[in-house]
Motif scaffolding. Structure first.
Motif, PDB file in Angstrom:
ATOM      1  N   UNK A   6     -35.634 -54.472  -3.204  1.00  0.00           N
ATOM      2  CA  UNK A   6     -34.216 -55.044  -3.261  1.00  0.00           C
ATOM      3  C   UNK A   6     -33.582 -55.874  -4.118  1.00  0.00           C
ATOM      4  N   UNK A   7     -32.556 -55.375  -4.440  1.00  0.00           N
ATOM      5  CA  UNK A   7     -32.233 -55.920  -6.217  1.00  0.00           C
ATOM      6  C   UNK A   7     -31.109 -57.512  -5.293  1.00  0.00           C
ATOM      7  N   UNK A   8     -31.968 -58.428  -6.637  1.00  0.00           N
ATOM      8  CA  UNK A   8     -31.574 -59.885  -6.552  1.00  0.00           C
ATOM      9  C   UNK A   8     -30.754 -60.367  -7.772  1.00  0.00           C
ATOM     10  N   UNK A   9     -30.924 -61.753  -7.985  1.00  0.00           N
ATOM     11  CA  UNK A   9     -30.030 -62.214  -9.072  1.00  0.00           C
ATOM     12  C   UNK A   9     -29.016 -61.254 -10.148  1.00  0.00           C
ATOM     13  N   UNK A  10     -28.439 -60.943 -10.999  1.00  0.00           N
ATOM     14  CA  UNK A  10     -27.516 -60.199 -11.281  1.00  0.00           C
ATOM     15  C   UNK A  10     -27.336 -59.052 -11.264  1.00  0.00           C
ATOM     16  N   UNK A  11     -26.876 -57.976 -10.720  1.00  0.00           N
ATOM     17  CA  UNK A  11     -26.369 -56.546 -10.298  1.00  0.00           C
ATOM     18  C   UNK A  11     -27.761 -56.097 -11.280  1.00  0.00           C
ATOM     19  N   UNK A  12     -28.635 -55.574 -11.190  1.00  0.00           N
ATOM     20  CA  UNK A  12     -29.489 -54.781 -11.528  1.00  0.00           C
ATOM     21  C   UNK A  12     -30.550 -55.386 -12.184  1.00  0.00           C
ATOM     22  N   UNK A  13     -31.267 -54.889 -12.976  1.00  0.00           N
ATOM     23  CA  UNK A  13     -32.554 -55.056 -13.433  1.00  0.00           C
ATOM     24  C   UNK A  13     -32.173 -56.606 -13.941  1.00  0.00           C
ATOM     25  N   UNK A  14     -33.324 -57.658 -14.074  1.00  0.00           N
ATOM     26  CA  UNK A  14     -33.002 -58.732 -15.042  1.00  0.00           C
ATOM     27  C   UNK A  14     -34.203 -59.517 -15.209  1.00  0.00           C
ATOM     28  N   UNK A  15     -34.465 -60.117 -15.642  1.00  0.00           N
ATOM     29  CA  UNK A  15     -36.067 -60.389 -16.268  1.00  0.00           C
ATOM     30  C   UNK A  15     -36.840 -61.649 -14.841  1.00  0.00           C
ATOM     31  N   UNK A  16     -35.740 -62.206 -14.499  1.00  0.00           N
ATOM     32  CA  UNK A  16     -36.491 -62.706 -13.359  1.00  0.00           C
ATOM     33  C   UNK A  16     -37.212 -61.988 -12.703  1.00  0.00           C
ATOM     34  N   UNK A  17     -36.279 -60.942 -11.551  1.00  0.00           N
ATOM     35  CA  UNK A  17     -36.490 -59.948 -10.604  1.00  0.00           C
ATOM     36  C   UNK A  17     -37.316 -58.689 -10.561  1.00  0.00           C
ATOM     37  N   UNK A  18     -37.118 -59.190 -12.427  1.00  0.00           N
ATOM     38  CA  UNK A  18     -37.047 -57.097 -12.580  1.00  0.00           C
ATOM     39  C   UNK A  18     -36.254 -56.297 -11.301  1.00  0.00           C
ATOM     40  N   UNK A  19     -36.550 -55.119 -10.823  1.00  0.00           N
ATOM     41  CA  UNK A  19     -35.493 -54.389 -10.450  1.00  0.00           C
ATOM     42  C   UNK A  19     -35.557 -54.622  -8.567  1.00  0.00           C
ATOM     43  N   UNK A  20     -36.329 -56.132  -8.728  1.00  0.00           N
ATOM     44  CA  UNK A  20     -35.844 -56.615  -7.316  1.00  0.00           C
ATOM     45  C   UNK A  20     -37.473 -56.614  -6.031  1.00  0.00           C
TER      46      UNK A  20
ATOM     47  N   UNK B 250     -29.087 -63.804  -0.562  1.00  0.00           N
ATOM     48  CA  UNK B 250     -28.020 -63.331  -0.710  1.00  0.00           C
ATOM     49  C   UNK B 250     -28.036 -62.346   1.321  1.00  0.00           C
ATOM     50  N   UNK B 251     -28.402 -62.490   1.464  1.00  0.00           N
ATOM     51  CA  UNK B 251     -28.329 -61.586   3.328  1.00  0.00           C
ATOM     52  C   UNK B 251     -28.291 -60.808   3.074  1.00  0.00           C
ATOM     53  N   UNK B 252     -26.992 -59.566   3.823  1.00  0.00           N
ATOM     54  CA  UNK B 252     -28.427 -57.880   4.132  1.00  0.00           C
ATOM     55  C   UNK B 252     -27.172 -57.304   3.896  1.00  0.00           C
ATOM     56  N   UNK B 253     -25.949 -57.707   2.685  1.00  0.00           N
ATOM     57  CA  UNK B 253     -25.508 -56.919   2.207  1.00  0.00           C
ATOM     58  C   UNK B 253     -25.926 -57.117   0.468  1.00  0.00           C
ATOM     59  N   UNK B 254     -27.885 -57.811   0.368  1.00  0.00           N
ATOM     60  CA  UNK B 254     -28.285 -57.357  -1.106  1.00  0.00           C
ATOM     61  C   UNK B 254     -28.390 -55.657  -0.930  1.00  0.00           C
ATOM     62  N   UNK B 255     -28.231 -55.393  -1.695  1.00  0.00           N
ATOM     63  CA  UNK B 255     -28.453 -53.533  -2.292  1.00  0.00           C
ATOM     64  C   UNK B 255     -29.634 -53.020  -2.564  1.00  0.00           C
ATOM     65  N   UNK B 256     -30.289 -51.925  -1.669  1.00  0.00           N
ATOM     66  CA  UNK B 256     -31.310 -51.528  -2.503  1.00  0.00           C
ATOM     67  C   UNK B 256     -31.426 -50.149  -3.023  1.00  0.00           C
ATOM     68  N   UNK B 257     -32.658 -50.720  -4.031  1.00  0.00           N
ATOM     69  CA  UNK B 257     -32.357 -48.937  -5.260  1.00  0.00           C
ATOM     70  C   UNK B 257     -33.975 -49.636  -5.757  1.00  0.00           C
ATOM     71  N   UNK B 258     -32.933 -49.420  -7.549  1.00  0.00           N
ATOM     72  CA  UNK B 258     -34.039 -49.507  -7.991  1.00  0.00           C
ATOM     73  C   UNK B 258     -34.091 -47.544  -8.393  1.00  0.00           C
TER      74      UNK B 258
END
Length: 377
Positions: free
Chosen positions: A280-294, A336-344
């Motif tokens: 589940x993507x978190x933080x800025x869209x896409x991979x980031x240094x805090x959450x990785x891919x989510x 961020x609620x249920x609108x979080x993007x599932x990916x990865x």
């Protein structure tokens, strides 16, 4: 605890003090990460059958909630009983419980992410002491020789040529290697071996799904999992509460065990891909240094249509199987609620039950610079 007697006790039936709740009565409800990760729904799909996870650590004790899944292992360093199944520290037992505790009847006791997986215990770190990178290397070499499926390393430490070679051999042997990113303030950046290419580097989130303050960040982070106030098994049949990337790492190792159980022919690289592609993507869209891919999403990792590595987008499609509910496949709850993007580790807070009470043990579980524990009651 205050107990109240009857106002008119009979001589034949003197007032009885109410029984004190045991740790086993309380711990399952305290395991908030199980609800957050929708473990009940995931266990309808897989429970880790047929998967073995090596845990190089302080050994793993014969806890009632874990006993059925504990294999005979090895002591790499002197001081154990020879088979890895003794722990005088509680760290290794806690990590094993997060991965594969089966609990007790009536939903009592601790439950792991993969409660039917097997644990290969390896004692390679002395209680309240520093870990030797070559001892960890020997642990990994032993795990490879035993053909394990996953190696869970809840520590950070120094690097050696032998350790580099051992991890490389594990990766070449189709083993998923998961390691803790490290904890602030001790670790300013992602530690080793999490920083090694091919190793799954795990960070942490809190109960709101936000980046845990204790979790280090960096470009090596792959995924995150719950890391704050995490309850699990401890020594002497008791329970502990930990905070740190040690805990989130063991949780991710359990997630990998579920995937390897559901997809036994999937290569290790594709197991990792399922973890990252369905996060589940978190933080800025896409991979980031805090959450990785989510944040890892157990149900999506087990059910989503994930294109193989190298084919098309890294984005996973929702599962076609209608069995899981829409809520289940939405992934962990997020700020961020249920609108979080599932990916990865590594600082650890330990809460050990003792005679109905709880003793807080704050300690730093690392392979280097390990201070003595501080105990408050």
């Amino acid at each position: 605890m205050t107990t109240m007697a009857s106002t008119q006790p009979s001589a034949a039936s003197p007032p009885q003090a109410a029984p004190k709740p045991s740790g086993a009565d309380r711990v399952r409800n305290d395991q908030w990460h199980l609800r957050y990760l929708k473990v009940t729904a995931a266990h309808q799909i897989a429970k880790g059958e047929g998967v073995t996870v090596a845990v190089p650590d302080t050994g793993v004790g014969l806890h009632p909630d874990l006993r059925e899944n504990l294999l005979v292992g090895i002591d790499i360093i002197p001081g154990g009983i020879g088979d890895g199944r003794q722990d005088r520290d509680s760290h290794g037992t806690g990590m094993a419980g997060l991965i594969a505790a089966h609990g007790q009847s009536n939903n009592l006791g601790a439950l792991g992410i993969a409660p039917k997986a097997k644990i290969l215990p390896i004692f390679d770190t002395p209680p309240q002491g520093n870990g030797d990178p070559d001892a960890l290397a020997q642990s990994i070499e032993y795990a490879v020789s035993r053909s394990v499926d996953i190696i869970s390393i809840s520590s950070v430490g120094s690097r050696s040529a032998r350790l580099d070679q051992a991890i490389g051999a594990a990766l070449a042997s189709d083993i998923v290697v998961v390691a803790a990113a490290g904890n602030r303030p001790e670790d300013a950046s992602v530690g080793y071996p999490a920083s090694k290419d091919g190793v799954v580097a795990v960070g942490g989130v809190d109960q709101l799904g936000r980046h845990a303050a204790i979790s280090t960040a960096g470009p090596e982070i792959d995924v995150v999992a719950p890391a704050v106030d995490i309850y699990s098994t401890s020594i002497d049949g008791k329970y502990r509460k930990g905070t740190g990337t040690s805990d989130s790492t063991a949780i991710v190792a359990g997630a990998a065990a579920l995937i390897r159980s559901k997809y036994p022919d999937l290569p290790a690289s594709e197991v990792v891909h399922r973890l990252t592609a369905t996060a589940v993507d978190k933080g800025p869209p896409g991979r980031d240094d805090q959450y990785g891919y989510g944040v890892i999403d157990l149900v999506a990792a087990l059910t989503a249509d994930v294109p193989p590595l190298g084919f098309g987008s890294a984005t996973a499609s929702p599962p076609a199987d209608p069995a899981p509910t829409a809520t289940d496949v939405a992934g962990p709850s997020t700020d961020e609620g249920d609108a979080a993007t599932i990916r990865g580790l590594v600082t650890l807070g330990v809460l050990v039950a003792a005679g109905g009470g709880w003793a807080l043990v704050a300690r730093n579980r690392r392979r280097s610079d390990d201070p003595p524990p501080r105990i408050s009651r």
